[in-house]
Design a protein around this motif. Structure first.
Motif, short mmCIF file in Angstrom:
data_model
loop_
_atom_site.label_atom_id
_atom_site.label_comp_id
_atom_site.label_asym_id
_atom_site.label_seq_id
_atom_site.Cartn_x
_atom_site.Cartn_y
_atom_site.Cartn_z
N THR A 105 54.47 130.52 118.23
CA THR A 105 53.23 130.21 118.95
C THR A 105 52.12 131.16 118.53
O THR A 105 50.95 130.74 118.36
N ARG A 106 52.43 132.44 118.35
CA ARG A 106 51.41 133.40 117.88
C ARG A 106 50.90 133.01 116.50
O ARG A 106 49.70 133.10 116.21
N GLU A 107 51.79 132.58 115.62
CA GLU A 107 51.37 132.15 114.28
C GLU A 107 50.55 130.87 114.35
O GLU A 107 49.56 130.70 113.63
N ASN A 108 50.97 129.95 115.22
CA ASN A 108 50.23 128.70 115.37
C ASN A 108 48.80 128.95 115.81
O ASN A 108 47.87 128.23 115.40
N ALA A 109 48.60 129.95 116.66
CA ALA A 109 47.26 130.22 117.21
C ALA A 109 46.22 130.42 116.12
O ALA A 109 45.07 130.03 116.29
N VAL A 110 46.61 131.02 115.00
CA VAL A 110 45.65 131.30 113.93
C VAL A 110 45.72 130.29 112.80
O VAL A 110 44.92 130.36 111.86
N ASN A 111 46.66 129.37 112.87
CA ASN A 111 46.85 128.41 111.77
C ASN A 111 46.66 126.95 112.16
O ASN A 111 46.29 126.12 111.32
N ALA A 112 46.95 126.61 113.41
CA ALA A 112 46.98 125.21 113.80
C ALA A 112 45.58 124.63 113.94
O ALA A 112 44.67 125.29 114.46
N VAL A 113 45.40 123.42 113.48
CA VAL A 113 44.13 122.70 113.63
C VAL A 113 44.43 121.25 113.99
O VAL A 113 45.47 120.70 113.63
N VAL A 114 43.50 120.65 114.74
CA VAL A 114 43.56 119.22 115.03
C VAL A 114 42.91 118.48 113.88
O VAL A 114 41.86 118.88 113.38
N VAL A 115 43.53 117.41 113.47
CA VAL A 115 43.05 116.62 112.34
C VAL A 115 42.25 115.42 112.85
O VAL A 115 42.65 114.75 113.78
N GLY A 116 41.13 115.18 112.20
CA GLY A 116 40.34 114.00 112.50
C GLY A 116 39.84 113.99 113.93
O GLY A 116 39.43 115.01 114.48
N GLU A 117 39.89 112.84 114.56
CA GLU A 117 39.43 112.67 115.94
C GLU A 117 40.60 112.82 116.91
O GLU A 117 40.86 111.96 117.74
N GLY A 118 41.29 113.94 116.80
CA GLY A 118 42.46 114.17 117.65
C GLY A 118 43.71 113.47 117.16
O GLY A 118 44.70 113.39 117.89
N ASP A 119 43.69 112.99 115.90
CA ASP A 119 44.74 112.11 115.42
C ASP A 119 46.06 112.81 115.14
O ASP A 119 47.12 112.20 115.23
N GLY A 120 46.04 114.06 114.73
CA GLY A 120 47.26 114.75 114.35
C GLY A 120 47.03 116.25 114.28
O GLY A 120 46.00 116.77 114.68
N LEU A 121 48.05 116.95 113.76
CA LEU A 121 48.02 118.40 113.64
C LEU A 121 48.35 118.81 112.22
O LEU A 121 48.99 118.08 111.48
N LYS A 122 47.96 120.01 111.87
CA LYS A 122 48.52 120.67 110.71
C LYS A 122 48.52 122.16 110.98
O LYS A 122 47.76 122.67 111.81
N GLY A 123 49.42 122.87 110.30
CA GLY A 123 49.49 124.31 110.44
C GLY A 123 50.21 124.80 111.67
O GLY A 123 50.04 125.95 112.08
N ALA A 124 51.05 123.95 112.29
CA ALA A 124 51.79 124.35 113.49
C ALA A 124 53.24 123.93 113.36
O ALA A 124 53.54 122.88 112.79
N TYR A 125 54.12 124.74 113.93
CA TYR A 125 55.54 124.39 113.92
C TYR A 125 56.30 125.30 114.89
O TYR A 125 56.03 126.50 114.99
N GLY A 126 57.23 124.72 115.63
CA GLY A 126 58.19 125.50 116.39
C GLY A 126 57.64 126.27 117.57
O GLY A 126 58.30 127.18 118.08
N GLY A 127 56.44 125.92 118.03
CA GLY A 127 55.83 126.59 119.17
C GLY A 127 54.61 125.80 119.61
O GLY A 127 54.25 124.80 118.99
#
Length: 462
Positions: free
Chosen positions: A135-157
């Motif tokens: 979750t700590r790693e996701n906080a600085v890497n995760a982004v929402v794709v498009g108009e809320g359509d999906g994710l990237k940069g997140a896993y396992g938290g």
């Protein structure tokens, strides 16, 4: 076991989003708040000023004495807690600021029987260390794709423990935290669902469910995830007319690019067929149309038919730490009242929740014109949901009756309940107190072929 962090999108999916708009994650400085003034999953660690919501001090991570392990119905870890006060139709106005529109409507619809037994608030949610680290790693890497359509940069938290951006972006992040929240790695359960009629009559539909949360695969990698959040199998065991039927779902991360994959097995025809109508407002037959496909799990699926707005944090009475209603041996007839769950078996507490509103886009189709979500700040479970019809009238009130599964550890629902205020009927998912066992969680990672369409026919037996 190597609980490693992984980027979740690869191959064609990654190429397809490369030119899409994305919304940035938070800075490393902001992320450093996790574990300090924020919990490892992003909620405010401190309690409220009045002391009615306590500080989070680590959650509930150890089973109480007498709990012997996986599958045992949970022992109440707070047997000495007593009801502080009861909210009912006659005194509800004293508590208006802490009640949702849906709960107030329940008082108005069932003034003589519906009530909230309020207990002291206990912030029991917790996660394993590896989920907190991801979750700590996701906080600085995760982004929402498009108009809320999906994710990237997140896993396992949790992808977005710290919300950022404008109100629309924050709303997407809250819902994605709900969709990908921690519920273990794998699990099985035999339980029943019912549609309760205005007379109080009901007929059980019993099934065996199996799920593998691929998003929390401890051995996961970019190639392995393949855009699948989880795999789900359900085999109907009764009544006889439905026995032997099965449903298989591959829940995709971006349902605009790759819609949810579903298959059904009809025991009478002995055929496996695609099930294309497992999304949005498709009615669920076993629920007698009191639940739509995207009502399952309180909410699931694509976000694209609504405009989303984040409305901030509120202190709300929500169903939390509900152990009494899940005690082994409690008859379903005692749990299921004529118009609603037996209030004597429920527990309500004051908690902070994220409030998100979704309004149907112009030209989009869905039976719900508006939805208002109340999402627990700790576990990111949607614990209450108000749903409005095309006239703007409050129609259905959904409740996630939550408790801490201390063997995980983590908070999830024990029952999902769907009240139709207009039909004055309701639907309940997850009844298992008359079963030998409750949910069984494991860290097993099954072979993907176990969740293949080819497995449906050979595993579905009348």
């Amino acid at each position: 076991m190597n609980y490693k962090k992984s980027v979740i999108l690869g191959g064609l999916f990654a190429l397809s989003i490369a030119s899409s708009s994305t919304w940035a994650a938070v800075s490393s400085g902001e992320a450093s708040r996790l574990g300090r003034d924020l919990t490892p999953f992003g909620s405010v660690k401190a309690g409220n000023d009045s002391g009615t919501i306590p500080a989070w001090t680590g959650g509930l991570t150890e089973p109480p004495a007498g709990y012997e392990g996986a599958g045992q119905h949970h022992i109440n870890p707070f047997p000495m807690d007593e009801v502080l006060f009861t909210i009912n139709a006659s005194n509800k106005d004293q508590y208006t600021e802490h009640l949702t529109d849906g709960v107030r409507a329940m008082f108005e619809t069932y003034p003589t029987s519906f009530r909230l037994p309020v207990y002291q608030s206990r912030r029991t949610h917790a996660v394993p260390d590896w989920v907190a680290e991801n979750t700590r790693e996701n906080a600085v890497n995760a982004v929402v794709v498009g108009e809320g359509d999906g994710l990237k940069g997140a896993y396992g938290g949790y992808p977005f423990p710290i919300l950022s951006g404008n109100d629309e972006q924050k709303a997407w992040q809250v819902i994605w935290n709900h969709l990908t929240r921690w519920r273990g790695v794998s699990g099985t359960r035999r339980s029943s669902e019912v549609a309760v009629q205005t007379s109080g009559d009901y007929a059980l539909v019993t099934s065996q469910q199996e799920v593998f949360f691929n998003f929390y695969n401890p051995d996961g990698s970019e190639d392995d995830l393949d855009n699948i959040i989880f795999y789900y199998l359900s085999f109907t065991q009764s009544p006889p007319r439905l026995a032997g039927g099965a449903i298989l779902v591959h829940e995709t991360l971006n349902q605009i690019i790759n819609p949810r994959n579903g298959w059904g097995y009809n025991a009478g025809q002995r055929r496996v067929r695609r099930a294309p109508n497992l999304g949005y407002d498709s009615p669920i037959a076993a629920a007698e149309n009191l639940r739509t496909a995207d009502d399952t799990d309180i909410f699931n699926g694509a976000l694209d038919r609504y405009n989303w707005t984040y409305e901030g944090l509120r202190e709300i009475y929500v169903p939390y730490n509900n152990y009494l209603i899940g005690e082994k041996g409690t008859p379903y007839s005692e749990i299921l009242g004529i118009s609603h769950l037996n209030p004597e078996l429920t527990r309500w507490e004051l908690h902070r929740v994220h409030v998100v509103e979704a309004k149907l886009k112009d030209g989009a189709r869905h039976i719900y014109q508006k939805r208002r979500f109340y999402v627990d700040e700790d576990s990111w479970n949607t614990v209450l949901l108000d749903q409005y019809d095309g006239r703007g009238e409050l129609w259905r009130v959904t409740m996630g009756i939550a408790k801490n599964y201390y063997e995980l550890p983590g908070v999830w629902t024990v029952l999902d309940v769907y009240y139709d205020l207009q039909a004055r009927r309701y639907h309940v998912l997850g009844l298992d107190t008359e079963e030998p066992n409750t949910r069984v969680f494991t860290e097993d990672v099954p072979n993907r072929r176990y969740f293949s369409p080819a497995s449906l026919r050979r595993r579905s037996v009348r």
